[in-house]
Design a protein around this motif. Structure first.
Motif, mmCIF file in Angstrom:
data_model
loop_
_atom_site.group_PDB
_atom_site.id
_atom_site.type_symbol
_atom_site.label_atom_id
_atom_site.label_comp_id
_atom_site.label_asym_id
_atom_site.label_seq_id
_atom_site.Cartn_x
_atom_site.Cartn_y
_atom_site.Cartn_z
ATOM 1 N N GLU A 1 0.836 -1.206 0.000
ATOM 2 C CA GLU A 1 0.000 0.000 0.000
ATOM 3 C C GLU A 1 0.869 1.253 0.000
ATOM 4 O OE1 GLU A 1 -3.404 2.192 2.765
ATOM 5 O OE2 GLU A 1 -2.792 0.134 3.196
ATOM 6 N N ALA A 2 1.960 1.231 0.777
ATOM 7 C CA ALA A 2 2.872 2.378 0.812
ATOM 8 C C ALA A 2 3.479 2.620 -0.565
ATOM 9 C CB ALA A 2 3.965 2.142 1.847
ATOM 10 N N LYS A 3 3.942 1.533 -1.189
ATOM 11 C CA LYS A 3 4.549 1.630 -2.523
ATOM 12 C C LYS A 3 3.564 2.189 -3.535
ATOM 13 C CE LYS A 3 4.001 -1.823 -4.897
ATOM 14 N NZ LYS A 3 3.909 -3.231 -5.371
ATOM 15 N N ALA A 4 2.355 1.653 -3.560
ATOM 16 C CA ALA A 4 1.352 2.105 -4.524
ATOM 17 C C ALA A 4 0.949 3.548 -4.266
ATOM 18 C CB ALA A 4 0.130 1.192 -4.470
ATOM 19 N N SER A 5 0.853 3.942 -2.988
ATOM 20 C CA SER A 5 0.507 5.322 -2.652
ATOM 21 C C SER A 5 1.565 6.283 -3.161
ATOM 22 C CB SER A 5 0.338 5.468 -1.144
ATOM 23 O OG SER A 5 -0.736 4.675 -0.660
ATOM 24 N N GLY A 6 2.843 5.901 -2.994
ATOM 25 C CA GLY A 6 3.920 6.752 -3.499
ATOM 26 C C GLY A 6 3.878 6.899 -5.010
ATOM 27 N N ASN A 7 3.618 5.805 -5.713
ATOM 28 C CA ASN A 7 3.527 5.863 -7.173
ATOM 29 C C ASN A 7 2.342 6.697 -7.629
ATOM 30 O OD1 ASN A 7 5.795 4.302 -7.524
ATOM 31 N ND2 ASN A 7 4.668 2.374 -7.679
ATOM 32 N N VAL B 1 -1.650 13.958 -0.450
ATOM 33 C CA VAL B 1 -2.344 12.961 0.369
ATOM 34 C C VAL B 1 -1.725 11.580 0.166
ATOM 35 C CG1 VAL B 1 -4.537 11.755 0.728
ATOM 36 C CG2 VAL B 1 -4.516 14.235 0.442
ATOM 37 N N CYS B 2 -1.481 11.222 -1.094
ATOM 38 C CA CYS B 2 -0.918 9.901 -1.387
ATOM 39 C C CYS B 2 0.506 9.762 -0.859
ATOM 40 C CB CYS B 2 -0.947 9.654 -2.892
ATOM 41 S SG CYS B 2 -2.610 9.449 -3.570
ATOM 42 N N CYS B 3 1.319 10.789 -1.071
ATOM 43 C CA CYS B 3 2.704 10.728 -0.592
ATOM 44 C C CYS B 3 2.763 10.736 0.932
ATOM 45 C CB CYS B 3 3.507 11.900 -1.163
ATOM 46 S SG CYS B 3 3.784 11.807 -2.941
ATOM 47 N N GLN B 4 1.846 11.443 1.568
ATOM 48 C CA GLN B 4 1.793 11.445 3.037
ATOM 49 C C GLN B 4 1.407 10.064 3.541
ATOM 50 O OE1 GLN B 4 2.564 14.158 5.182
ATOM 51 N NE2 GLN B 4 2.531 12.468 6.663
ATOM 52 N N ARG B 5 0.520 9.370 2.812
ATOM 53 C CA ARG B 5 0.148 8.007 3.173
ATOM 54 C C ARG B 5 1.385 7.093 3.104
ATOM 55 N NH1 ARG B 5 -3.907 5.526 5.979
ATOM 56 N NH2 ARG B 5 -4.388 3.457 5.152
ATOM 57 N N HIS B 6 2.177 7.280 2.047
ATOM 58 C CA HIS B 6 3.431 6.532 1.904
ATOM 59 C C HIS B 6 4.337 6.787 3.104
ATOM 60 C CE1 HIS B 6 7.321 5.856 -0.689
ATOM 61 N NE2 HIS B 6 7.137 4.905 0.210
ATOM 62 N N LEU B 7 4.450 8.051 3.507
ATOM 63 C CA LEU B 7 5.305 8.419 4.635
ATOM 64 C C LEU B 7 4.794 7.807 5.938
ATOM 65 C CD1 LEU B 7 7.612 10.070 5.885
ATOM 66 C CD2 LEU B 7 6.043 12.028 5.965
ATOM 67 N N ASP B 8 3.488 7.894 6.163
ATOM 68 C CA ASP B 8 2.915 7.378 7.407
ATOM 69 C C ASP B 8 3.166 5.877 7.558
ATOM 70 O OD1 ASP B 8 2.013 9.905 7.970
ATOM 71 O OD2 ASP B 8 -0.043 9.534 7.263
ATOM 72 N N GLN C 1 6.903 5.075 8.210
ATOM 73 C CA GLN C 1 7.265 5.336 9.605
ATOM 74 C C GLN C 1 6.672 4.277 10.523
ATOM 75 O OE1 GLN C 1 5.773 9.393 9.855
ATOM 76 N NE2 GLN C 1 7.829 10.250 9.583
ATOM 77 N N GLU C 2 5.455 3.865 10.235
ATOM 78 C CA GLU C 2 4.791 2.830 11.032
ATOM 79 C C GLU C 2 5.540 1.508 10.962
ATOM 80 O OE1 GLU C 2 1.347 0.017 9.552
ATOM 81 O OE2 GLU C 2 0.532 2.005 10.024
ATOM 82 N N GLN C 3 6.070 1.184 9.786
ATOM 83 C CA GLN C 3 6.770 -0.081 9.574
ATOM 84 C C GLN C 3 8.262 0.004 9.888
ATOM 85 O OE1 GLN C 3 5.138 -3.010 8.534
ATOM 86 N NE2 GLN C 3 3.299 -1.790 8.910
ATOM 87 N N GLY C 4 8.731 1.173 10.285
ATOM 88 C CA GLY C 4 10.146 1.341 10.581
ATOM 89 C C GLY C 4 11.026 1.259 9.348
ATOM 90 N N ASP C 5 10.485 1.623 8.192
ATOM 91 C CA ASP C 5 11.206 1.557 6.926
ATOM 92 C C ASP C 5 11.873 2.903 6.671
ATOM 93 O OD1 ASP C 5 12.123 1.229 4.359
ATOM 94 O OD2 ASP C 5 10.146 1.052 3.419
ATOM 95 N N LYS C 6 13.140 3.030 7.052
ATOM 96 C CA LYS C 6 13.842 4.306 6.930
ATOM 97 C C LYS C 6 14.068 4.701 5.472
ATOM 98 C CE LYS C 6 14.559 5.409 11.274
ATOM 99 N NZ LYS C 6 14.010 6.646 11.852
ATOM 100 N N VAL C 7 14.392 3.716 4.644
ATOM 101 C CA VAL C 7 14.609 4.017 3.226
ATOM 102 C C VAL C 7 13.318 4.515 2.586
ATOM 103 C CG1 VAL C 7 15.224 3.041 0.981
ATOM 104 C CG2 VAL C 7 16.505 2.373 3.022
ATOM 105 N N GLY C 8 12.209 3.825 2.877
ATOM 106 C CA GLY C 8 10.923 4.263 2.357
ATOM 107 C C GLY C 8 10.527 5.624 2.897
ATOM 108 N N GLU C 9 10.844 5.886 4.153
ATOM 109 C CA GLU C 9 10.552 7.183 4.753
ATOM 110 C C GLU C 9 11.308 8.295 4.031
ATOM 111 O OE1 GLU C 9 11.010 9.472 9.089
ATOM 112 O OE2 GLU C 9 11.407 7.321 8.910
ATOM 113 N N ALA C 10 12.586 8.045 3.737
ATOM 114 C CA ALA C 10 13.382 9.049 3.031
ATOM 115 C C ALA C 10 12.804 9.336 1.647
ATOM 116 C CB ALA C 10 14.824 8.584 2.911
#
Length: 590
Positions: free
Chosen positions: A82-88, A104-111, A114-123
């Motif tokens: 879901e994070a990946k698709a939201s970012g795309n 909204v979509c990119c913020q969903r990716h960020l949230d 952060q929830e999953q502890g994915d630092k690379v995805g957060e960046a």
């Protein structure tokens, strides 16, 4: 069937990685036609198809498949998917100019990152949000009509938000030790501060970007950094320094064998030497631009080169040569449908013909020998010096129509240029190559940075009930997209996967906050549906997207009196070199 679907998808992925996106799309579409019950495989196909269509600039299709990917990820409870698709989705919406939905979509990716502890995805999400605010700020600044040097509050706030997210991204990628990502962050911070008018800060960031580009041996990024540094120094009034950076840009463009960028560098150098009042060098670089534009069949660039050459020869006191290029500019403007260019060219031709009618010297009738001006040829020669009376006839129409402010020459220049501080050359935009590892790395196949978002057109509602009905219909369509899991293309529901698909009324379905926020922004799309934006002249490959050098003629208008004195001066004055460059002027506080 399963092997066939997977084999088709793998071949599509291979072709896309090789750069053949059209063929890759054909294999992915064939894989969807075959179908699969493997939900993870189908999600990957949707994501890759969305990315491939993005590269092909078929953004509506890209949006469709990224929506399919998001719906499938939410349905099976795949948070990372879901994070990946939201970012795309966010990246695609940004290209379409739907910035609020993109945030909204990119913020969903960020949230989720952060929830999953994915630092690379957060960046990556932080970088993407910065990109969206950056693109929105550029579009708003283009549409703003404010006093020179002052951006509207909403534009400044949008660009400030972009800078804030880039700073957060930079801090995190430093923590991760990702030097390449640091380079991208520095470059975009430089671009954002440039738009805000913080030119000194912009040069600091671009120098950092340049250092990292050299560290990686990335000649393309190095060339972009030099170009950005040249642009910033133009606005700082350091034309001599800008010229040196543009020369480095020119050198690297030749090493990279990029003729279009080489022509852009020549164009920038020509205009920079115009600002330095070294018109012979200016004409030399504009002639080089003209040669490349002709080789690349770039009529827009050819027309602009002719216009610039006409101005340069006027400044050198060579009206006959100026007339030749003014006529050529008129011809090209008529061919490409450039009404403004045609009007300017007609007025220039008329004034030059009038001025030549008052000259008695045989030199007035001489014509330029273009055969002697090759890309590396000699500089143009000066001809007859004109009187102040004739110079008054040669002043461009634009110069006569623009009201003069009672400020000094220096203030006039910076006021005019500051008004167009958002007008930036192609290289100052977030580049495609850099976007592959940053803004577009939400999936294995990266999404490129777009050239520009389509501007939205604001119009007053004519029948509010009608538009309310459209908004309501769009809202229902979002609900349909959430519920129609069974209609996803390529999905074969079997006993093996039916347990992983949530029912329409499953109370375990994720909350509706995300979709409700998207519905909230559907109204922002109504304006785009009312009427299309006006047609604009297409940009030629040898011309930058946004040309702030068009302001040079206005600058020259303020300095015409100074030029008249030089033209009427002694031979000793003619032999003197170009004037001293202006002193550095610090940008105003922001």
């Amino acid at each position: 069937m399963e092997a066939s679907c997977l084999e088709l998808a793998l071949e599509g992925e291979r072709l896309c990685k090789a750069g053949d996106f059209k063929a890759g799309v054909a294999f992915f579409e064939a894989a969807v036609q075959v179908g699969t019950e493997d939900l993870k495989t189908l999600s990957a196909i949707y994501s890759q198809l969305g990315n491939a269509y993005f590269y092909l600039k078929e953004y509506a299709r890209a949006l469709q498949f990224h929506k399919h990917d998001l719906l499938l990820a939410r349905t099976i409870g795949d948070r990372m998917g879901e994070a990946k698709a939201s970012g795309n989705l966010g990246n695609t919406l940004k290209v379409l100019g739907r910035f609020d939905e993109a945030v909204v979509c990119c913020q969903r990716h960020l949230d989720i990152a952060q929830e999953q502890g994915d630092k690379v995805g957060e960046a990556r999400a932080l970088y993407n949000i910065g990109n969206v605010y950056h693109a929105k700020g550029k579009q708003l600044s283009w549409n703003a009509a404010q006093d020179p040097g002052h951006l509207p509050p909403d534009v400044r706030e949008t660009l400030r938000r972009a800078s804030e997210f880039y700073e957060r991204n930079l801090s995190l990628v430093k923590e991760l030790g990702d030097r390449a990502a640091q380079g991208r962050a520095y470059g975009n911070l430089g671009n954002t501060h440039y738009l805000l008018g913080n030119f000194t800060e912009a040069t600091t960031f671009h120098k950092e970007r340049l250092a990292i580009a050299k560290e990686f041996g990335d000649k393309a990024a190095e060339r972009r950094a030099y170009s950005n540094l040249g642009n910033a120094h133009i606005f700082l009034g350091r034309f001599d320094v800008a010229a040196e950076y543009y020369k480095k840009t020119l050198q690297l463009s030749r090493q990279l064998r990029d003729q279009a960028v080489e022509a852009q560098a020549c164009y920038s150098l020509g205009n920079t030497y115009t600002l330095l009042q070294d018109y012979e060098r200016a004409a030399e670089y504009h002639l080089r631009h003209l040669v490349i534009a002709q080789e690349l069949a770039d009529r827009v660039g050819e027309g602009r080169a002719c216009w610039s050459l006409g101005n340069a020869y006027v400044s050198m006191g060579s009206p006959a040569q100026a007339l030749t290029f003014a006529k050529k500019h008129l011809q090209i403007s008529q061919e490409i449908g450039d009404r403004n260019g045609e009007l300017t060219a007609r007025m220039n031709v008329a004034q030059l013909q009038l001025a030549l009618g008052r000259l008695t010297s045989p030199a007035a009738a001489e014509k330029p020998d273009l055969a002697g001006y090759e890309a590396q040829g000699a500089r143009p020669k000066r001809t007859q010096r004109l009187s102040a009376e004739t110079w008054d006839l040669l002043r461009l129409p634009l110069e006569r129509s623009i009201p003069r402010a009672p400020s000094s020459d220096e203030e006039c220049f910076f006021d005019l240029l500051s008004k167009f501080q958002s007008s930036r050359m192609d290289d100052q935009r977030c580049p495609l190559e850099e976007g592959q590892a940053g803004a577009a790395e939400a999936t294995a196949a990266p999404i490129p940075e777009e050239r520009a978002g389509q501007p939205s057109v604001t119009a007053s509602p004519q029948t509010e009930e009608f538009f309310d009905l459209i908004a309501s219909s769009q809202s229902r369509r979002l609900d349909d997209q959430r519920a129609s899991v069974g209609s996803l293309p390529g999905l074969r529901i079997t006993l093996n996967n039916v347990g992983h698909l949530r029912g329409d009324g499953d109370p375990q379905e994720p909350g509706d906050e995300f979709f409700n926020m998207l519905i909230k922004y559907q109204s922002s799309r109504i304006d785009d549906q009312r009427c299309p934006p006006p047609d604009v002249l297409p940009r030629g490959p040898t011309m930058p997207d946004e040309d702030f050098f068009t302001l040079i003629q206005r600058v020259q208008a303020k300095r015409m009196d100074e030029q008249r004195v030089d033209l009427a001066g002694s031979p000793e004055q003619e032999a003197s070199g170009p004037p001293e460059p202006r002193q550095q002027c610090q940008p105003g506080a922001s």
